[in-house]
Design a protein around this motif. Structure first.
Motif, PDB file in Angstrom:
ATOM      1  N   PHE A 247       0.845  -1.192   0.000  1.00 22.46           N
ATOM      2  CA  PHE A 247       0.000   0.000   0.000  1.00 22.46           C
ATOM      3  C   PHE A 247       0.878   1.239   0.000  1.00 22.46           C
ATOM      4  O   PHE A 247       2.083   1.171   0.280  1.00 22.46           O
ATOM      5  CB  PHE A 247      -0.939   0.012   1.222  1.00 22.46           C
ATOM      6  N   SER A 248       0.284   2.371  -0.279  1.00 23.82           N
ATOM      7  CA  SER A 248       1.032   3.626  -0.344  1.00 23.82           C
ATOM      8  C   SER A 248       1.175   4.242   1.043  1.00 23.82           C
ATOM      9  O   SER A 248       0.433   3.899   1.969  1.00 23.82           O
ATOM     10  CB  SER A 248       0.323   4.622  -1.258  1.00 23.82           C
ATOM     11  N   ARG A 249       2.111   5.159   1.166  1.00 32.44           N
ATOM     12  CA  ARG A 249       2.298   5.888   2.420  1.00 32.44           C
ATOM     13  C   ARG A 249       1.009   6.610   2.810  1.00 32.44           C
ATOM     14  O   ARG A 249       0.617   6.625   3.988  1.00 32.44           O
ATOM     15  CB  ARG A 249       3.441   6.895   2.261  1.00 32.44           C
ATOM     16  N   GLU A 250       0.340   7.204   1.822  1.00 36.60           N
ATOM     17  CA  GLU A 250      -0.880   7.956   2.088  1.00 36.60           C
ATOM     18  C   GLU A 250      -1.997   7.055   2.606  1.00 36.60           C
ATOM     19  O   GLU A 250      -2.735   7.407   3.528  1.00 36.60           O
ATOM     20  CB  GLU A 250      -1.335   8.683   0.817  1.00 36.60           C
ATOM     21  N   LYS A 251      -2.110   5.870   2.003  1.00 37.43           N
ATOM     22  CA  LYS A 251      -3.155   4.945   2.427  1.00 37.43           C
ATOM     23  C   LYS A 251      -2.898   4.433   3.839  1.00 37.43           C
ATOM     24  O   LYS A 251      -3.826   4.288   4.646  1.00 37.43           O
ATOM     25  CB  LYS A 251      -3.244   3.774   1.444  1.00 37.43           C
ATOM     26  N   GLY A 252      -1.639   4.147   4.150  1.00 33.49           N
ATOM     27  CA  GLY A 252      -1.307   3.689   5.501  1.00 33.49           C
ATOM     28  C   GLY A 252      -1.596   4.746   6.547  1.00 33.49           C
ATOM     29  O   GLY A 252      -2.148   4.451   7.613  1.00 33.49           O
ATOM     30  N   LEU A 253      -1.236   6.007   6.261  1.00 35.39           N
ATOM     31  CA  LEU A 253      -1.480   7.088   7.216  1.00 35.39           C
ATOM     32  C   LEU A 253      -2.971   7.346   7.374  1.00 35.39           C
ATOM     33  O   LEU A 253      -3.449   7.606   8.490  1.00 35.39           O
ATOM     34  CB  LEU A 253      -0.762   8.355   6.757  1.00 35.39           C
TER      35      LEU A 253
END
Length: 334
Positions: A247-253
């Motif tokens: 997953f992307s950094r944005e999705k994880g955050l």
């Protein structure tokens, strides 16, 4: 998420108050007129067995006199690390001012390399390893041990470490609700070829009692909040630093922010099965974990070793105060 704001948190926070003086040296719980509450099991086949071998604890109903060894246990404290639980046993030995020597505190499960167990007066200190499968195995055998020993009015507390969400590292979280990765208060387990869902409700009065004890400790913040339990330390907790990341950094955050908005204040890997099993077997249970980092800021635990060691002592200090208060012992600062 536009409604995410850690600074506007309505978490119930502890404030420092003077410690009340009390007296007494007995290690017996105060007498009560209520009926004793015994540990019970949910297995119709257990009583028909000629012998029950608690294999991973190196104990058994024929090889050991379990009522004699454990019948007076009132408090069970469990945590992941064997070294940490040994340290807690030694700490409780000093706090309870027991007459025997520290050298007499031996690992009851020394015959196995799976778990360790120490008995300090009415307190058991046991390791459970890491993750749901490991603590589940230990709990099955621990609960049977308490049942065979005819223990009554037992309080069980998981003390451990966790990742915080939107709170300062070193904060102690008392769990009011253990939730899964979907933020639901449930534990799902595959039994045969069925998915069985069990409630993860924890004892609210016990959580409040622990929180009230924390008000007398001014050296670290304590709060009540939801705890999320995952099956994994890396991807399952939205980390970007594992061997795999899908997953992307944005999705994880975004996931962590949604968890915060759902009332979750820390993440670990044992609380749902712990809450579910204890509830089914009549054990009053609580989860008390210190946070080692704020997951909204970083993924890796990079605090100095001495800082982490001090953090890990914080739940132990709170539980010690709680146990001594229950036993009516003079409150002391360690």
């Amino acid at each position: 998420m536009s409604n995410f704001d850690p600074e506007s948190s309505h978490d119930k926070m502890a404030t420092a108050e003077p410690s009340p003086a009390s007296s007494g040296t007995t290690l017996s719980c105060p007498c009560s007129l209520r009926r004793k509450s015994f540990v019970h099991i949910k297995n119709p086949y257990l009583d028909s067995m000629d012998e029950d071998v608690l294999y991973h604890l190196d104990l058994g109903t024929k090889t050991h006199n379990l009522p004699e060894m454990f019948g007076d246990v009132k408090f069970v404290c469990v945590g992941g690390s064997p070294n940490r639980m040994k340290a807690f046993a030694l700490f409780m030995h000093k706090e309870l001012r027991l007459a025997d020597s520290e050298e007499d505190i031996k690992d009851i499960c020394a015959g196995t390399d799976r778990y360790c167990m120490y008995k300090i007066g009415p307190v058991l200190s046991i390791s459970h390893g890491m993750g749901i499968p490991s603590i589940s195995i230990m709990l099955h055998e621990l609960i049977k041990l308490l049942y065979h020993a005819r223990c009554s009015d037992v309080t069980i507390i998981r003390i451990g470490t966790s990742g915080g969400i939107g709170i300062a590292p070193g904060s102690v979280v008392i769990t009011d609700e253990a939730v899964d990765s979907f933020f639901k208060p449930r534990f799902e387990q595959v039994i045969l070829d069925n998915i069985v869902t069990r409630s993860t409700e924890l004892d609210k009065e016990l959580a409040e009692e622990l929180f009230n004890c924390s008000k007398e400790i001014s050296t670290f913040p304590t709060l009540i909040g939801h705890t999320m339990c995952t099956y994994d330390f890396y991807e399952g907790q939205g980390r970007l630093d594992g061997a795999l990341c899908s997953f992307s950094r944005e999705k994880g955050l975004d996931y962590l922010k949604r968890a915060y908005n759902a009332g979750i204040r820390n993440i670990e890997m044992e609380s749902t099965v712990f809450a579910a099993m204890c509830r089914l077997c009549g054990l009053k249970a609580a989860v008390v974990c210190v946070t080692l980092l704020n997951r909204l800021e970083c993924d890796q635990i990079n605090s100095p070793h001495d800082v982490l060691v001090e953090y890990q002592k914080r739940p132990q200090l709170l539980i010690s105060k709680f146990i001594k208060q229950r036993l009516g012992l003079l409150d002391q600062t360690s």
